[in-house]
Design an enzyme around this catalytic site. Structure first.
Site, PDB file in Angstrom:
ATOM      1  N   LYS A   1      34.170  38.061 -45.827  1.00 55.37           N
ATOM      2  CA  LYS A   1      35.486  37.442 -45.655  1.00 55.37           C
ATOM      3  C   LYS A   1      36.250  38.228 -44.615  1.00 55.37           C
ATOM      4  O   LYS A   1      35.959  39.418 -44.381  1.00 55.37           O
ATOM      5  CB  LYS A   1      36.261  37.457 -46.980  1.00 55.37           C
ATOM      6  CG  LYS A   1      37.303  36.378 -47.084  1.00 55.37           C
ATOM      7  CD  LYS A   1      36.688  35.014 -47.372  1.00 55.37           C
ATOM      8  CE  LYS A   1      37.725  33.913 -47.403  1.00 55.37           C
ATOM      9  NZ  LYS A   1      37.184  32.651 -47.930  1.00 55.37           N
TER      10      LYS A   1
ATOM     11  N   LYS B   1      29.101  32.728 -54.566  1.00 55.77           N
ATOM     12  CA  LYS B   1      29.169  31.302 -54.247  1.00 55.77           C
ATOM     13  C   LYS B   1      27.912  30.866 -53.484  1.00 55.77           C
ATOM     14  O   LYS B   1      27.300  29.847 -53.786  1.00 55.77           O
ATOM     15  CB  LYS B   1      30.415  31.045 -53.396  1.00 55.77           C
ATOM     16  CG  LYS B   1      30.902  29.632 -53.426  1.00 55.77           C
ATOM     17  CD  LYS B   1      32.125  29.464 -52.542  1.00 55.77           C
ATOM     18  CE  LYS B   1      33.314  30.247 -53.071  1.00 55.77           C
ATOM     19  NZ  LYS B   1      34.513  30.096 -52.219  1.00 55.77           N
TER      20      LYS B   1
ATOM     21  N   LYS C   1      28.522  35.300 -44.920  1.00 48.21           N
ATOM     22  CA  LYS C   1      29.285  34.090 -44.573  1.00 48.21           C
ATOM     23  C   LYS C   1      30.603  34.117 -45.315  1.00 48.21           C
ATOM     24  O   LYS C   1      30.654  34.446 -46.492  1.00 48.21           O
ATOM     25  CB  LYS C   1      28.456  32.868 -45.025  1.00 48.21           C
ATOM     26  CG  LYS C   1      29.013  31.536 -44.643  1.00 48.21           C
ATOM     27  CD  LYS C   1      28.427  31.040 -43.343  1.00 48.21           C
ATOM     28  CE  LYS C   1      29.159  29.859 -42.764  1.00 48.21           C
ATOM     29  NZ  LYS C   1      30.472  30.157 -42.190  1.00 48.21           N
TER      30      LYS C   1
ATOM     31  N   SER D   1      29.431  24.211 -44.171  1.00 49.15           N
ATOM     32  CA  SER D   1      29.376  25.234 -43.126  1.00 49.15           C
ATOM     33  C   SER D   1      27.912  25.614 -42.852  1.00 49.15           C
ATOM     34  O   SER D   1      27.500  25.812 -41.715  1.00 49.15           O
ATOM     35  CB  SER D   1      30.138  26.492 -43.553  1.00 49.15           C
ATOM     36  OG  SER D   1      31.476  26.424 -43.127  1.00 49.15           O
TER      37      SER D   1
HETATM   38  P1  NAD Z   1      45.639  25.398 -46.468  1.00 48.18           P
HETATM   39  O1  NAD Z   1      46.284  26.454 -45.684  1.00 48.18           O
HETATM   40  O2  NAD Z   1      45.171  24.162 -45.781  1.00 48.18           O
HETATM   41  O3  NAD Z   1      46.622  24.929 -47.650  1.00 48.18           O
HETATM   42  C1  NAD Z   1      47.217  25.785 -48.554  1.00 48.18           C
HETATM   43  C2  NAD Z   1      48.258  24.966 -49.311  1.00 48.18           C
HETATM   44  O4  NAD Z   1      48.801  25.754 -50.359  1.00 48.18           O
HETATM   45  C3  NAD Z   1      49.438  24.521 -48.442  1.00 48.18           C
HETATM   46  O5  NAD Z   1      49.789  23.202 -48.794  1.00 48.18           O
HETATM   47  C4  NAD Z   1      50.548  25.481 -48.858  1.00 48.18           C
HETATM   48  O6  NAD Z   1      51.832  24.937 -48.672  1.00 48.18           O
HETATM   49  C5  NAD Z   1      50.209  25.635 -50.331  1.00 48.18           C
HETATM   50  N1  NAD Z   1      50.774  26.814 -50.945  1.00 48.18           N
HETATM   51  C6  NAD Z   1      50.900  28.067 -50.455  1.00 48.18           C
HETATM   52  N2  NAD Z   1      51.497  28.858 -51.360  1.00 48.18           N
HETATM   53  C7  NAD Z   1      51.735  28.083 -52.441  1.00 48.18           C
HETATM   54  C8  NAD Z   1      52.327  28.307 -53.706  1.00 48.18           C
HETATM   55  N3  NAD Z   1      52.800  29.501 -54.048  1.00 48.18           N
HETATM   56  N4  NAD Z   1      52.393  27.273 -54.573  1.00 48.18           N
HETATM   57  C9  NAD Z   1      51.922  26.063 -54.226  1.00 48.18           C
HETATM   58  N5  NAD Z   1      51.370  25.782 -53.065  1.00 48.18           N
HETATM   59  C10 NAD Z   1      51.284  26.787 -52.176  1.00 48.18           C
HETATM   60  O7  NAD Z   1      44.466  26.108 -47.267  1.00 48.18           O
HETATM   61  P2  NAD Z   1      43.160  25.466 -47.868  1.00 48.18           P
HETATM   62  O8  NAD Z   1      42.084  25.584 -46.850  1.00 48.18           O
HETATM   63  O9  NAD Z   1      43.480  24.157 -48.489  1.00 48.18           O
HETATM   64  O10 NAD Z   1      42.824  26.534 -49.002  1.00 48.18           O
HETATM   65  C11 NAD Z   1      43.449  26.489 -50.289  1.00 48.18           C
HETATM   66  C12 NAD Z   1      42.630  27.328 -51.265  1.00 48.18           C
HETATM   67  O11 NAD Z   1      41.303  26.819 -51.290  1.00 48.18           O
HETATM   68  C13 NAD Z   1      42.483  28.811 -50.881  1.00 48.18           C
HETATM   69  O12 NAD Z   1      42.408  29.582 -52.057  1.00 48.18           O
HETATM   70  C14 NAD Z   1      41.164  28.870 -50.168  1.00 48.18           C
HETATM   71  O13 NAD Z   1      40.584  30.154 -50.218  1.00 48.18           O
HETATM   72  C15 NAD Z   1      40.388  27.863 -50.997  1.00 48.18           C
HETATM   73  N6  NAD Z   1      39.222  27.337 -50.289  1.00 48.18           N
HETATM   74  C16 NAD Z   1      39.369  26.589 -49.160  1.00 48.18           C
HETATM   75  C17 NAD Z   1      38.234  26.127 -48.511  1.00 48.18           C
HETATM   76  C18 NAD Z   1      38.312  25.267 -47.288  1.00 48.18           C
HETATM   77  O14 NAD Z   1      37.253  24.892 -46.757  1.00 48.18           O
HETATM   78  N7  NAD Z   1      39.481  24.885 -46.823  1.00 48.18           N
HETATM   79  C19 NAD Z   1      36.959  26.437 -49.018  1.00 48.18           C
HETATM   80  C20 NAD Z   1      36.862  27.187 -50.168  1.00 48.18           C
HETATM   81  C21 NAD Z   1      38.009  27.637 -50.807  1.00 48.18           C
END
Ligand code: NAD
Length: 429
Positions: free
Chosen positions: A105, A93, A69, A357
């Site tokens: 991934k 995780k 996953k 999920s």
């Molecule tokens: P997203 O695409 O919705 O948002 C990413 C955000 O980060 C955006 O606001 C973007 O502008 C900002 N960003 C990008 N580069 C940046 C930088 N250099 N400095 C500051 N901000 C920056 O993505 P998301 O789903 O919110 O995921 C964010 C993190 O959380 C990732 O590492 C992802 O792997 C992790 N994550 C997300 C989920 C999920 O369900 N969405 C689950 C587990 C982990």
């Protein structure tokens, strides 16, 4: 840090935790390598009639505990090294949260902001065409990650169903609710992090009203968490996105900042293109300055490698909750630990997303759908129980929460590997 070393760096955390568990040498060796890696080329007809070929990846790291996953990332910096590291983290995780899944991934090296919506759809369907034999509801189940969202998951589920000639909602999670998505999936990562924060902070006798917070990354995870913390009474004083950040010592009105960002989205883009920099009374600051703010809680919720040996000495927060995957490298871990800063690791803190999920996959397979309240209650139960267990391990062994989380995951993985019997032993001899 070179891109190549992200996986080496991730592996260092494993090495550290292996000292605290009794696993056979065979098991330890096995966990150092991904089970399978697929690299594909995806030809896409662009709107102007030209053809562009994109590079895509899918890594299935370990499936001892169940089908693998993990999300799909669209980003110009996506590389096989990054995807492999993210698949490795997913393995732990899922074990930490006791989900019946292994880790995987996927990703495409692309800047989605440069594509039209139709191009994005063709690319997403092309990716599924290329990896269809590598995934499946009992084999490997993708989900959204950075710059992918429910709409893209919907296109992907539809494409997979066309290929298999049967409706297959359980092949992918994070879908729109109208085609089998779970209520609460969109907010699950933030909600899970919020439950973990609420479990941890009372142990340090911190009360929300006197706790200041800075959040890096205002996307799906970061913006929802900032709003939940705001509603919970915490003072969120700074937020940022890829364009930069804003700071207000009185605390920011997060709901209105989110509303603005959502309402100004352009339809052609399925992600937000706005910056949060022009909305409320504030000071403008860079992402580097945000990371170094004198706050109680720092929440990196953007991308990996944001806190490294280069800026770890600048960090002034007392607690860091990792919502992004891999925002701190192992060299920075050491500096932060020496400076008495508590780090709560990604493989626990952002696990709410994969947990819901899992709930979505269960609902798709049973055909019985849950209310939002049921989803959030079940999520809360899991997050609180596993956060407490990891806290206990960290106290008993006097180790960091990160190493304790790996120990917790490793114990479950080791048990599963042993339970599968001695087939490997006979094959070898
Ligand atoms: P997203 O695409 O919705 O948002 C990413 C955000 O980060 C955006 O606001 C973007 O502008 C900002 N960003 C990008 N580069 C940046 C930088 N250099 N400095 C500051 N901000 C920056 O993505 P998301 O789903 O919110 O995921 C964010 C993190 O959380 C990732 O590492 C992802 O792997 C992790 N994550 C997300 C989920 C999920 O369900 N969405 C689950 C587990 C982990």
């Amino acid at each position: 840090m070179s891109e190549d070393s992200l996986f080496d760096d991730a592996s260092r955390r494993l090495e550290k935790a292996l000292k605290y568990v009794s696993l056979s040498e065979d098991t330890k060796e096995r966990l150092k390598y991904p089970k399978a890696t697929l690299i594909v080329s995806i030809p896409v007809r662009m709107d102007d009639g030209s053809l562009r070929v994109f590079q895509g990846y899918r890594v299935r790291y370990d499936d001892t505990r169940g089908p693998t996953k993990g999300g799909i990332r669209y980003h110009p910096n996506v590389s096989i090294d990054e995807v492999k590291s993210l698949a490795f983290w997913m393995t732990f995780k899922c074990a930490v949260l006791s989900l019946p899944f292994g880790g995987a991934k996927g990703g495409i090296t692309v800047n989605p902001k440069e594509l039209s919506r139709m191009e994005l759809e063709r690319l997403s369907r092309g990716y599924i065409d290329a990896i269809a034999d590598f995934i499946g509801p009992d084999v490997d189940i993708p989900a959204p990650d950075v710059y992918t969202n429910p709409m893209i998951m919907g296109w992907m589920m539809d494409e997979y169903s066309i290929i298999r000639r049967q409706l297959s909602p359980a092949v992918i999670t994070g879908k729109p609710v109208s085609i089998g998505g779970s209520l609460g999936r969109n907010t699950a990562t933030a909600m899970g992090a919020f439950f973990a924060i609420e479990t941890i902070m009372p142990k340090f006798e911190c009360i929300p009203e006197k706790t200041t917070v800075a959040v890096q990354g205002f996307g799906n995870a970061g913006s929802v968490l900032a709003e939940l913390l705001c509603q919970g009474g915490y003072k969120v004083v700074a937020v940022s996105d890829s364009q930069g950040g804003i700071y207000s010592a009185q605390g920011l009105d997060i709901p209105s900042i989110r509303q603005y960002k959502e309402s100004n989205k352009q339809m052609q883009a399925v992600y937000c293109q706005d910056t949060v920099c022009n909305i409320v009374e504030h000071q403008v600051l860079t992402n580097e300055e945000l990371l170094a703010l004198d706050v109680d809680i720092l929440i990196p919720a953007a991308l990996e490698n944001q806190i490294t040996e280069k800026n770890a000495t600048d960090i002034r927060a007392k607690f860091i909750f990792e919502v992004a995957n891999g925002p701190i490298n192992s060299a920075a871990d050491k500096v932060l630990e020496e400076r008495g800063i508590y780090v709560f690791p990604d493989i626990l803190i952002n696990a709410g997303g994969v947990t819901v999920s899992y709930f979505e996959w269960v609902q798709n397979r049973s055909g019985l759908y849950w209310s939002l309240n049921e989803v959030n209650q079940k999520l809360k139960e899991k997050m609180v129980v596993e956060t407490e267990k990891i806290w206990q391990i960290s106290q008993e062994l006097s180790i960091s929460m990160r190493t304790a989380a790996y120990v917790h995951g490793l114990n479950r993985l080791g048990e599963a590997i042993n339970a599968k019997g001695t087939r490997d032993f006979y094959v070898k001899n």
